[in-house]
Each structure stands twice: as structure tokens, then as C-alpha cells.
Design a protein around this motif. Structure first.
Motif, PDB file in Angstrom:
ATOM      1  N   PRO A   1       0.892  -1.292  -0.009  1.00  0.00           N
ATOM      2  CA  PRO A   1       0.001  -0.010  -0.002  1.00  0.00           C
ATOM      3  C   PRO A   1       0.913   1.239  -0.010  1.00  0.00           C
ATOM      4  N   ALA A   2       1.928   1.267   0.399  1.00  0.00           N
ATOM      5  CA  ALA A   2       2.824   2.333   0.577  1.00  0.00           C
ATOM      6  C   ALA A   2       3.251   2.771  -0.899  1.00  0.00           C
ATOM      7  N   TYR A   3       3.294   1.900  -1.814  1.00  0.00           N
ATOM      8  CA  TYR A   3       3.378   2.254  -3.037  1.00  0.00           C
ATOM      9  C   TYR A   3       2.425   1.954  -4.298  1.00  0.00           C
ATOM     10  N   ASP A   4       1.346   1.810  -3.640  1.00  0.00           N
ATOM     11  CA  ASP A   4      -0.126   1.855  -4.215  1.00  0.00           C
ATOM     12  C   ASP A   4      -1.121   2.059  -3.367  1.00  0.00           C
ATOM     13  N   ASP A   5      -0.961   3.454  -3.174  1.00  0.00           N
ATOM     14  CA  ASP A   5      -1.906   4.038  -2.186  1.00  0.00           C
ATOM     15  C   ASP A   5      -3.359   4.293  -2.768  1.00  0.00           C
ATOM     16  N   ALA A   6      -4.575   4.319  -1.766  1.00  0.00           N
ATOM     17  CA  ALA A   6      -5.735   4.073  -2.158  1.00  0.00           C
ATOM     18  C   ALA A   6      -6.256   5.529  -3.092  1.00  0.00           C
ATOM     19  N   GLU A   7      -5.689   6.632  -2.907  1.00  0.00           N
ATOM     20  CA  GLU A   7      -5.917   7.828  -3.556  1.00  0.00           C
ATOM     21  C   GLU A   7      -5.559   7.787  -4.972  1.00  0.00           C
ATOM     22  N   GLY A   8      -4.425   6.982  -5.063  1.00  0.00           N
ATOM     23  CA  GLY A   8      -4.020   6.711  -6.577  1.00  0.00           C
ATOM     24  C   GLY A   8      -2.733   7.815  -6.808  1.00  0.00           C
ATOM     25  N   VAL A   9      -2.223   8.413  -5.866  1.00  0.00           N
ATOM     26  CA  VAL A   9      -1.208   9.370  -6.090  1.00  0.00           C
ATOM     27  C   VAL A   9       0.107   8.731  -6.668  1.00  0.00           C
ATOM     28  N   THR A  10       0.660   7.659  -5.988  1.00  0.00           N
ATOM     29  CA  THR A  10       1.720   7.009  -6.781  1.00  0.00           C
ATOM     30  C   THR A  10       1.561   6.480  -8.038  1.00  0.00           C
ATOM     31  N   ALA A  11       0.136   6.141  -8.262  1.00  0.00           N
ATOM     32  CA  ALA A  11      -0.089   5.760  -9.705  1.00  0.00           C
ATOM     33  C   ALA A  11       0.217   6.781 -10.624  1.00  0.00           C
ATOM     34  N   GLN A  12      -0.182   8.017 -10.314  1.00  0.00           N
ATOM     35  CA  GLN A  12      -0.204   9.144 -11.071  1.00  0.00           C
ATOM     36  C   GLN A  12       1.415   9.499 -11.225  1.00  0.00           C
ATOM     37  N   PHE A  13       2.156   9.495 -10.144  1.00  0.00           N
ATOM     38  CA  PHE A  13       3.777   9.627  -9.957  1.00  0.00           C
ATOM     39  C   PHE A  13       4.077   8.619 -11.218  1.00  0.00           C
ATOM     40  N   ASN A  14       3.797   7.237 -11.234  1.00  0.00           N
ATOM     41  CA  ASN A  14       4.428   6.345 -12.038  1.00  0.00           C
ATOM     42  C   ASN A  14       4.030   6.682 -13.424  1.00  0.00           C
ATOM     43  N   LEU A  15       2.901   7.009 -13.687  1.00  0.00           N
ATOM     44  CA  LEU A  15       2.403   7.042 -15.146  1.00  0.00           C
ATOM     45  C   LEU A  15       2.928   8.481 -15.504  1.00  0.00           C
ATOM     46  N   ASN A  16       3.248   9.558 -14.691  1.00  0.00           N
ATOM     47  CA  ASN A  16       3.683  10.683 -15.134  1.00  0.00           C
ATOM     48  C   ASN A  16       5.293  10.521 -15.960  1.00  0.00           C
TER      49      ASN A  16
END
Ligand code: AVI
Length: 314
Positions: A199-214
Motif C-alpha cells: 500500500p505504501a507504493y499503491d495508495d488508495a488515492e492513486g497518487v503513486t499511480a499518477q507519479f508512476n504514469l507521469n
């Protein structure tokens, strides 16, 4: 925003990663302006304990750590994106440190540190060094009368593969051994259960997902690529064999992307490996450090035992 090498070099690096069997992109490309802002948000997420744990460690132990520095030493911080962690040591060890030398590849970040420190700590000279700290580095002549106390917080070392840790620790030892016995304090995120790490690298809000896709937007901007961000999804997985969290971008369909005129084919489900974040045990990290010629001079953790800080002696 960190400065990048000249675009042609980066494009070569990008193309070599995207044409490998396991496609990769260099993690340094996360940190364009949008990526830096997203990383800032990550550090405040409830699931991302890393920054909070390191701050808690420093709040409790900065005095003891600073006391290990020789009196009159310069605090040399590697990869200094901002001065907040160094300030914990400077404030705790006013007898010890007579200068602060942030080292980073980004002149803009260093200039901002100098400007803030002039106001917050006018008595401490700040000697910024624009350099790629992954390469061998010499301290300027103005350091010749000072002991240097190295500082590498933030668990950035967790983003290096073991060979790169070995190389980096070897360079730092060479750099800091000019004056006196080298000393380096390095922060490492500790090994813990997958149920906390994922979860620290796949948070519920999706901020890490945005960071990765960016990273794909950044590649589009600097390498003339046409990645469609909607065609990929963020994946975070624990690689128990390697002891690391991995971030990947998974292609949602068979597709072709053009990067600087080269067409790159993706199978459905194929991934681009974008980041490793090693979670070292205390002993595992020490073994790596010993392999690079260091020995242990101390070890501290936060109250929850999530994050560790090693003092290494050369
Ligand atoms: C910068 N580095 C220590 C972070 C980490 O935890 O490996 C980068 C990061 N990647 C996803 N979340 C945070």
C-alpha cells in the motif's frame, strides 16, 4: 526541478531501456516539475510511512547523531533536494558543524537552499556543490581545513541496486577520506511485511499511480514520444527474492509507441520496470557497506522500527 542531462543522452538511455527484454525507464525521469509535486504529495500520504518515520527518527536521535561528528566538521549532504533533514543535525549539533555543503545535480534546488539558509541559519556558511554524486567527486579546496561528515538521508540509497550501492559508498569513502577518518550517516528503509509495503507504493488515492504514469508524460515531452497514459496502469509489487518493492507500468493492450522516431511494440500485459526500492535489513545493509570498506559506528531507528539510520566509519 532537477536538471537533466542533455536530451540526446537521455533519449539514448530511454531507447536502450525500452528496447531491452524487460523494458525499463530510468527512475530519475520521475522528477520533472509535475513529478516533484506528486512526490511531495506521496510523502504526506497515510500509507507512505517512509518520510514520517525518518522525521520521527531525526526528532528523537538527531542530537546523538550530530554528537558523532568531529567538532568543526562540514556537513556534506548527498542529493540535497531541500535542507530540512540536514537542519535537524545542524540545529542539534551547533558545536559540531561549521559549514553545510549540499551536493546535488540541480543548481536551482541548491540556489533555493542557499537563499533559505541565509535567512534561517545566517551563521552557517553554505557551500553548494553542483555535481552528480553517483560519480567520483572531490571536495573544493575550501574544505581542506575541515573534517567532512557525510549525510545521505531519504532512503534514496534504496533506489540503487546493490552494485550501485557498492560503487556509491566507495566514491563517498574516497571523497571524504581527504581530511580525516571518513564518516557517513545514511538512511535506509527497513525490511517489513508486504502488507505494509505494497500500500505504501499503491495508495488508495492513486497518487503513486499518477507519479508512476507521469514518467510517460515526461518521456513524451523530452524524447518526442507518443505514450497514451490511458493505455498503461500502475503496478507495485514486492519482490521477496531481491528484497525490493518494484514499480511497473503495465500495457493494457497490444500497442505500438513511437519514441524519437523508433517504434516500440508492447504486448498486452507487458510492463516497463520504472523503479526499485530496496528494503534493507540492518545486517544486509551493513554487509554491503563493509564490502565497500566501511564499518559500523552506530545505528538508530524511529520508535516504530520502520526506518534505520547507519553511521558508517571509513
Ligand atoms: C525517493 N525514494 C526514496 C522513494 C522510495 O520510496 O523509493 C521514491 C518513491 N517511489 C514511489 N513512492 C516513493
Amino acid at each position: 526541478m532537477p536538471d537533466m542531462p542533455t536530451p540526446p543522452d537521455v533519449t539514448v538511455e530511454i531507447l536502450s531501456g525500452l528496447t531491452a527484454r524487460q523494458k525499463t525507464l530510468p527512475a530519475k525521469l520521475f522528477y520533472d516539475e509535475a513529478g516533484c509535486a506528486l512526490f511531495e504529495r506521496i510523502t504526506r500520504l497515510p500509507e507512505y510511512y517512509v518520510t514520517r518515520a525518518e522525521n520521527a527518527l531525526l526528532a528523537r536521535h538527531a542530537g546523538e547523531i550530530a554528537e558523532k561528528a568531529p567538532i568543526g566538521a562540514a556537513l556534506v549532504e548527498y542529493g540535497a533536494a531541500d535542507e530540512s533533514k540536514a537542519v535537524s543535525l545542524l540545529d542539534a549539533g551547533t558545536r559540531a558543524f561549521t559549514a553545510y555543503a549540499p551536493v546535488d545535480i540541480a543548481p536551482g534546488a541548491l540556489a533555493a537552499i542557499v537563499a533559505r539558509m541565509r535567512i534561517s541559519h545566517p551563521a552557517i556558511p553554505v557551500l553548494p556543490l553542483v555535481a552528480d554524486f553517483l560519480q567520483p567527486l572531490s571536495l573544493p579546496a575550501s574544505f581542506s581545513d575541515k573534517a567532512a561528515f557525510g549525510f545521505f538521508p531519504g532512503s534514496t540509497i534504496g533506489n540503487f541496486r546493490p552494485e550501485a550501492v557498492h560503487r556509491f559508498l566507495g566514491h563517498v569513502r574516497d571523497t571524504l577520506s581527504g581530511q580525516a577518518a571518513p564518516m557517513l550517516v545514511v538512511g535506509t528503509d527497513l525490511r517489513k511485511d508486504e502488507s505494509v509495503l505494497v500500500p505504501a507504493y499503491d495508495d488508495a488515492e492513486g497518487v503513486t499511480a499518477q507519479f508512476n504514469l507521469n514518467i510517460l508524460s515526461h518521456v513524451n515531452a523530452i524524447a518526442g514520444a507518443d505514450f497514451d497514459l490511458a493505455g498503461f496502469r500502475h503496478r507495485a509489487l514486492w519482490n521477496a527474492h531481491e528484497g525490493r518493492m518494484e514499480m511497473h507500468l503495465e500495457s493494457l493492450s497490444a500497442q505500438t509507441v513511437t519514441v524519437s522516431g523508433t517504434r516500440i511494440a508492447f504486448r498486452r500485459g507487458e510492463t516497463i520496470h520504472t523503479e526499485d526500492s530496496y528494503k534493507h535489513t540492518r545486517e544486509g545493509f551493513l554487509a554491503l557497506a563493509q564490502g565497500a570498506g566501511w564499518r559500523s559506528g552506530g545505528f538508530w531507528t524511529d520508535p516504530d522500527g520502520l526506518f534505520g539510520m547507519h553511521l558508517l566509519l571509513g
